[in-house]
Each structure stands twice: as C-alpha cells, then as structure tokens.
Design a protein around this motif. Structure first.
Motif, PDB file in Angstrom:
ATOM      1  N   ARG A 243       7.745   6.836  -0.279  1.00 53.30           N
ATOM      2  CA  ARG A 243       7.709   6.267  -1.622  1.00 53.30           C
ATOM      3  C   ARG A 243       6.262   6.152  -2.089  1.00 53.30           C
ATOM      4  NH1 ARG A 243      11.948   3.609  -3.713  1.00 53.30           N
ATOM      5  NH2 ARG A 243      10.619   1.961  -4.557  1.00 53.30           N
ATOM      6  N   GLY A 244       6.079   5.465  -3.208  1.00 50.98           N
ATOM      7  CA  GLY A 244       4.748   5.318  -3.777  1.00 50.98           C
ATOM      8  C   GLY A 244       3.929   4.253  -3.092  1.00 50.98           C
ATOM      9  N   ASN A 245       3.026   3.657  -3.825  1.00 49.45           N
ATOM     10  CA  ASN A 245       2.106   2.675  -3.257  1.00 49.45           C
ATOM     11  C   ASN A 245       2.771   1.310  -3.087  1.00 49.45           C
ATOM     12  OD1 ASN A 245       0.035   4.612  -3.346  1.00 49.45           O
ATOM     13  ND2 ASN A 245      -0.428   4.101  -5.480  1.00 49.45           N
ATOM     14  N   ILE A 246       2.168   0.502  -2.224  1.00 46.70           N
ATOM     15  CA  ILE A 246       2.584  -0.885  -2.030  1.00 46.70           C
ATOM     16  C   ILE A 246       1.466  -1.776  -2.537  1.00 46.70           C
ATOM     17  CG2 ILE A 246       3.238  -2.661  -0.367  1.00 46.70           C
ATOM     18  CD1 ILE A 246       4.232  -0.434   1.479  1.00 46.70           C
ATOM     19  N   LEU A 247       1.775  -2.642  -3.483  1.00 44.36           N
ATOM     20  CA  LEU A 247       0.791  -3.580  -4.026  1.00 44.36           C
ATOM     21  C   LEU A 247       1.129  -4.991  -3.577  1.00 44.36           C
ATOM     22  CD1 LEU A 247       0.489  -2.315  -7.730  1.00 44.36           C
ATOM     23  CD2 LEU A 247      -0.709  -1.505  -5.690  1.00 44.36           C
ATOM     24  N   ILE A 248       0.117  -5.712  -3.128  1.00 43.78           N
ATOM     25  CA  ILE A 248       0.321  -7.080  -2.654  1.00 43.78           C
ATOM     26  C   ILE A 248      -0.650  -8.006  -3.379  1.00 43.78           C
ATOM     27  CG2 ILE A 248       0.531  -8.593  -0.654  1.00 43.78           C
ATOM     28  CD1 ILE A 248       0.702  -6.141   1.121  1.00 43.78           C
ATOM     29  N   PRO A 249      -0.179  -8.708  -4.430  1.00 44.23           N
ATOM     30  CA  PRO A 249      -1.034  -9.734  -5.042  1.00 44.23           C
ATOM     31  C   PRO A 249      -1.248 -10.852  -4.020  1.00 44.23           C
ATOM     32  CG  PRO A 249       0.930  -9.271  -6.374  1.00 44.23           C
ATOM     33  CD  PRO A 249       1.149  -8.646  -5.048  1.00 44.23           C
ATOM     34  N   LEU A 360       3.211  -0.405 -11.704  1.00 38.16           N
ATOM     35  CA  LEU A 360       4.365  -1.270 -11.915  1.00 38.16           C
ATOM     36  C   LEU A 360       5.533  -0.533 -12.558  1.00 38.16           C
ATOM     37  CD1 LEU A 360       5.216  -4.248 -11.530  1.00 38.16           C
ATOM     38  CD2 LEU A 360       4.366  -4.706 -13.832  1.00 38.16           C
ATOM     39  N   TRP A 361       5.262   0.450 -13.406  1.00 42.86           N
ATOM     40  CA  TRP A 361       6.295   1.186 -14.130  1.00 42.86           C
ATOM     41  C   TRP A 361       6.913   2.301 -13.289  1.00 42.86           C
ATOM     42  CZ3 TRP A 361       4.949   6.310 -14.385  1.00 42.86           C
ATOM     43  CH2 TRP A 361       3.584   6.608 -14.196  1.00 42.86           C
ATOM     44  N   ARG A 362       6.387   2.511 -12.080  1.00 44.28           N
ATOM     45  CA  ARG A 362       6.860   3.600 -11.240  1.00 44.28           C
ATOM     46  C   ARG A 362       7.940   3.094 -10.278  1.00 44.28           C
ATOM     47  NH1 ARG A 362       3.081   5.549  -7.746  1.00 44.28           N
ATOM     48  NH2 ARG A 362       4.032   7.616  -7.786  1.00 44.28           N
ATOM     49  N   LYS A 363       9.126   3.710 -10.327  1.00 40.16           N
ATOM     50  CA  LYS A 363      10.220   3.256  -9.463  1.00 40.16           C
ATOM     51  C   LYS A 363       9.922   3.497  -7.990  1.00 40.16           C
ATOM     52  CE  LYS A 363      13.134   7.445  -9.806  1.00 40.16           C
ATOM     53  NZ  LYS A 363      12.138   8.272 -10.474  1.00 40.16           N
ATOM     54  N   GLU A 364       8.934   4.343  -7.696  1.00 32.84           N
ATOM     55  CA  GLU A 364       8.577   4.616  -6.294  1.00 32.84           C
ATOM     56  C   GLU A 364       7.682   3.527  -5.703  1.00 32.84           C
ATOM     57  OE1 GLU A 364       9.218   8.217  -8.721  1.00 32.84           O
ATOM     58  OE2 GLU A 364       7.680   6.643  -8.788  1.00 32.84           O
ATOM     59  N   ALA A 386      11.620 -10.339 -14.547  1.00 39.44           N
ATOM     60  CA  ALA A 386      11.153  -9.789 -15.828  1.00 39.44           C
ATOM     61  C   ALA A 386      11.278  -8.267 -15.840  1.00 39.44           C
ATOM     62  CB  ALA A 386       9.702 -10.193 -16.071  1.00 39.44           C
ATOM     63  N   GLU A 387      11.632  -7.724 -16.973  1.00 39.90           N
ATOM     64  CA  GLU A 387      11.778  -6.276 -17.119  1.00 39.90           C
ATOM     65  C   GLU A 387      10.496  -5.620 -17.614  1.00 39.90           C
ATOM     66  OE1 GLU A 387      15.180  -5.505 -19.527  1.00 39.90           O
ATOM     67  OE2 GLU A 387      16.593  -6.271 -18.029  1.00 39.90           O
ATOM     68  N   GLU A 388       9.554  -6.446 -18.116  1.00 39.23           N
ATOM     69  CA  GLU A 388       8.260  -5.920 -18.525  1.00 39.23           C
ATOM     70  C   GLU A 388       7.223  -7.037 -18.494  1.00 39.23           C
ATOM     71  OE1 GLU A 388       8.481  -6.246 -23.381  1.00 39.23           O
ATOM     72  OE2 GLU A 388       9.151  -4.387 -22.429  1.00 39.23           O
ATOM     73  N   ALA A 399       9.495  -1.263 -13.152  1.00 42.36           N
ATOM     74  CA  ALA A 399      10.461  -0.392 -12.475  1.00 42.36           C
ATOM     75  C   ALA A 399      10.293  -0.429 -10.968  1.00 42.36           C
ATOM     76  CB  ALA A 399      10.315   1.044 -12.978  1.00 42.36           C
ATOM     77  N   ALA A 400       9.157  -0.921 -10.501  1.00 48.97           N
ATOM     78  CA  ALA A 400       8.893  -1.002  -9.061  1.00 48.97           C
ATOM     79  C   ALA A 400       9.855  -1.984  -8.402  1.00 48.97           C
ATOM     80  CB  ALA A 400       7.450  -1.440  -8.822  1.00 48.97           C
TER      81      ALA A 400
END
Length: 487
Positions: A243-249, A360-364, A386-388, A399-400
């Motif tokens: 899949r795509g990237n993993i973001l961790i705030p 954030l908009w990428r489902k991957e 939230a959707e956006e 979408a993530a």
C-alpha cells in the motif's frame, strides 16, 4: 491562616492547566498551559489572566507539554518575575518547546496581520515572543525527583516521577505549619504502568486533597500486548499489500520517542526493514536528544537494552531525522514505502498537515492516530469519521484508512487512575481536573461506588471555583458558582 485553591484552566476540558494556591497571602501557581482545540478555544489564550501575574510568588510546573507550560512566557510578558520550579529534564524540554511555541505565535500573527492589513484593520501582537521565552527560561529553578524545597514561606514542594513523559511529575505540596498543615497532591498528567522507556507513575501514600487528571476517566485502554499485536497487524498488512505511505501524527515529546523505540525493538517482527522511516519534526529531533542525555531517568528495561547494545542507541538506530524544510518537501514525491512520524500530535499544525495534503486523499495511505485528540482539532475530526479536512485553506478528501490506537496513550486509563488514587491512605478528598465532562462524570461515579475507598469528598472543578483548604476534608466553596460541582 488563609489557605485557598482556585481553578483557572483544564476545568471540564483537557487543556490549559492552571491552578492558583494562596497560603498566608502568598500565591503559587500550579502549571500555566495553553488552551488547545478549535480557533475559538485558542483565542481564549489572549484573555487577561484572572489574577495579577506580578503578585504570584512562584510557579510549580508539572511537565513540559504545552497545555501545561505554554502560557508561561505570556505570564512573564504580563509582569511575572518569580521562579518556575520544575524537574530538571522538564526545564530542558521547555527550552525547546517554548521557543517553538513562540515561533509559531509570531508566524501565525504575521499571517493574520497581512490579512488584516487588506481591510485596514489594526495589527495584532503575538501572545508572546522569543524574547519573552528567553526571559522565562532564566527564571527556571531545576529540581530532581525526591528533592523537597520551600517555594514560599508556607509552601513546600516535592516532585516524583509521573511516568507520563520525560521529567513529568506528581507534585506534593505541604501547606502551612503543624498542627493546621494540609497536604495537597497534584497528579499532573499520569502515565501508565508497564509502558516503554519511562518508569511507572509514583504512588503517594498521604494527602488531605488529591487534584487528579481525568483525561481517560471513562475508558480502558487496550493492554500493552494487545496494542503491539494491533500495530504489528497494521504494519504487516500495509507492507504486504504494498500500500501507500503510513503517516503517524505524534506529539514531539513522549510519543515520538516511544515510537522510535518500538521501531527499534520490532523492526524485524513488523517487517519494517524494507520501508523508510522518517522522523520529520525538528522539535521531536531536539527532544529526542534530551531523552538520550537523560539516560538515568529511564526504566530498567531501557537501560539494560542500551547497555547490551553499546553504540546502537535504541532511539537513534532506526529512523532518518528530517530537519530541513527542503528534506521534508522531498518526501512528498514518495508515494509508497514511507513511514512518517511528524507533529503536531493533534494535527492542528506542523509538518503532518503538509503530508496530509499529499496522502490523506489516497485510499492506499494509512493514518495511525495514537494520542489524545482534543475537541475541535483535526485529529479529533479524523477519529470521529470526518470525510474531509480543511488544510491550508483547501478541502482535502479523507480516503486513507484511519487507525486509532488508544493503547499507545501516555495517559492512565480509568482503571489506572483508580488504582493510583486507591493507593492513598484514608480515602482523601479528590477534585478532578484535565478532562472532558463525560469522562469526569463517569470517573467520579466510579470513585464513589466502592464504600471502602469512597473519597471523603469529591468534586469536578469548574472554572473560577475557589476552595477553602482549611475546611478539608469537607469542601467549603468560597463562591456560589461552585455549589453544583460537588458530588
């Protein structure tokens, strides 16, 4: 002798910790934190203090997180000239965090003033500046755990490890002289038993009044072992599916270092070796250096692991440290195979927002939320589905996949809060702060359910409440607004 405690922050909310003691006419402030949340919440930081800063004799700071320390520079700007007593490591972290906060205040005000100039509106001043921070840092007085000191004629203080972040403290305060002396214990933010890096929160035996946080007073965290299984599943699934990237705030102090340690311990088991791990936060990088330099404050497992791996420090071995803006921007061109830890922890500032714009908009993509999210923050919106999100003035679709990993929280849950309170002898009076109303109501009911350990008195603090400490364990409120806060 006059002896009162008044509440001015973190009352029926989680941020803005600020409580005022008055003993024999000398005033000591417990914490002086920023209010965080939505724009309306943050604007309240500009309100005048409901006391005279120049009349405060001393400040006692429980720990460095900005919702406990963030208005210290504003306090100085408004006339405070006294000492700020805190644990040694907390002073070192505040040197980083308050400077960063001043930079954000000045940049934010500059942007706002450009917009105001277009409408011929008067320029605003930042809440505080780097010059104000420089001044307050000269007023810090560092303490070690277990060191009992006099901070006012009738007030002595001792700090013990709260296990929340490096340098976090449970504050014991002895007020007045025997036989009328009262003992107040302020929990600050309590950590969790068995968590990595830091020692467990210190139990205290005696108190006349306990002032306790209640962030997670209405919930139980997953066990540490279940949390590790959950994280392993997220990483292994994401990696195996390419899949795509993993973001961790992540909060720059505490959570970021905990994640670095976990990645070091479980790199092989979680199959992380094929992925690039980046700590993209100048403040978190500086804070990590403070953690590395305060080795004696770590728990025995961490110290033992470090001794067995000389030259391979567990906080420095697995991630790239991304300091410059240019390096951070370059990460935007990577669409797969990247794990980014970035601030801010509640997603209301910092570099994580830039990474959201590109992912954030990428489902991957996957987003791992691993800390408390205050009402009104973008992080809370994500947790609530939230959707956006609106980021830098533009709408970004969500979408993530969003993962909420509560077991990584650095705050004690309901069971751990009750266990910490029940260690006190004779069920002292207790007042809840630092929590949202729903969590506080559930926790105070749990405290009062067991007749054997039911507090002598219990209440939820409301802003402006003023308690007569000489009447303890009975609660005598010195203002009518407090009548409804006692349970």
């Amino acid at each position: 002798m006059q002896m009162t405690l008044q509440f001015f922050g973190a009352t029926e909310e989680v941020t803005g910790s600020c409580h005022l003691l008055n003993v024999g006419g000398q005033q000591v402030l417990l914490d002086c934190g920023l209010i965080q949340g939505g724009k309306a919440d943050e604007l309240r930081n500009h309100d005048p203090f409901p006391f005279q800063p120049e009349q405060i004799h001393a400040v006692v700071l429980s720990h460095a997180h900005i919702d406990h320390s963030g208005r210290l520079a504003y306090l100085v700007k408004q006339g405070y000239t006294g000492p700020v007593y805190t644990q040694r490591a907390t002073a070192q972290l505040c040197n980083i965090m308050l400077r960063d906060a001043a930079m954000l205040q000045e940049r934010g005000t500059e942007r706002t003033n450009k917009k105001r100039a277009k409408h011929d509106l008067e320029e605003l001043e930042p809440l505080f500046t780097e010059e104000d921070v420089e001044q307050v840092l000269t007023q810090f007085v560092v303490l070690d755990y277990g060191q009992r000191v006099k901070v006012a004629d009738e007030i002595e203080v001792c700090l013990s490890d709260a296990g929340h972040i490096l340098g976090s403290a449970v504050v014991e305060l002895w007020l007045g002289q025997q036989p009328e002396q009262k003992k107040l214990v302020f929990s600050g933010d309590l950590g969790r038993a068995g968590m990595p890096i830091l020692d467990d929160p210190t139990f205290i035996d005696k108190a006349d009044l306990v002032l306790m946080e209640s962030t997670y007073g209405n919930r139980l965290h997953r066990s540490w072992q279940d949390t590790l299984v959950e994280l392993k599943s997220i990483f292994k699934t994401t990696i195996s599916e390419s899949r795509g990237n993993i973001l961790i705030p992540a909060f720059s102090v505490g959570r970021a270092q905990e994640l670095l340690y976990l990645f070091h311990l479980y790199a092989k088991e979680w199959d992380l070796s094929r992925w690039r791990i980046c700590l993209d936060s100048p403040m978190a990088i500086k804070a990590t250096e403070v953690y590395v330099n305060n080795y004696p404050l770590m728990d025995e497992d961490f110290k033992r692991f470090t001794r067995l791996s000389p030259g391979k420090h567990p906080l420095l071995s697995c991630a790239e440290f991304v300091s410059s803006t240019e390096e951070s921007i370059e990460l935007n061109d990577i669409h797969q195979g990247l794990i980014v830890i970035a601030g801010s922890g509640m997603c209301n500032g910092g570099r994580i927002r830039n990474h959201f714009v590109h992912n954030l908009w990428r489902k991957e993509a996957d987003i791992i939320i691993c800390g408390f999210q205050a009402l009104g923050t973008p992080g809370r919106l994500l947790v609530d589905g939230a959707e956006e999100l609106t980021i830098h003035g533009q709408s970004v679709k969500v979408a993530a996949r969003i993962h909420t990993v509560g077991g990584l929280s650095a705050h004690a849950d309901q069971a751990e809060l009750l266990r910490w309170y029940h260690h006190f002898e004779d069920a002292p009076a207790i007042i809840l702060v630092h929590g949202e109303p729903e969590a506080q109501q559930v926790l105070i009911q749990a405290l009062n359910q067991d007749k054997a350990t039911k507090p002598k008195s219990s209440a939820i603090a409301k802003r402006g409440d003023c308690l007569d400490l000489t009447a303890l364990p009975k609660f005598v409120w010195l203002n009518a607004a407090s009548d409804t806060s006692e349970t």
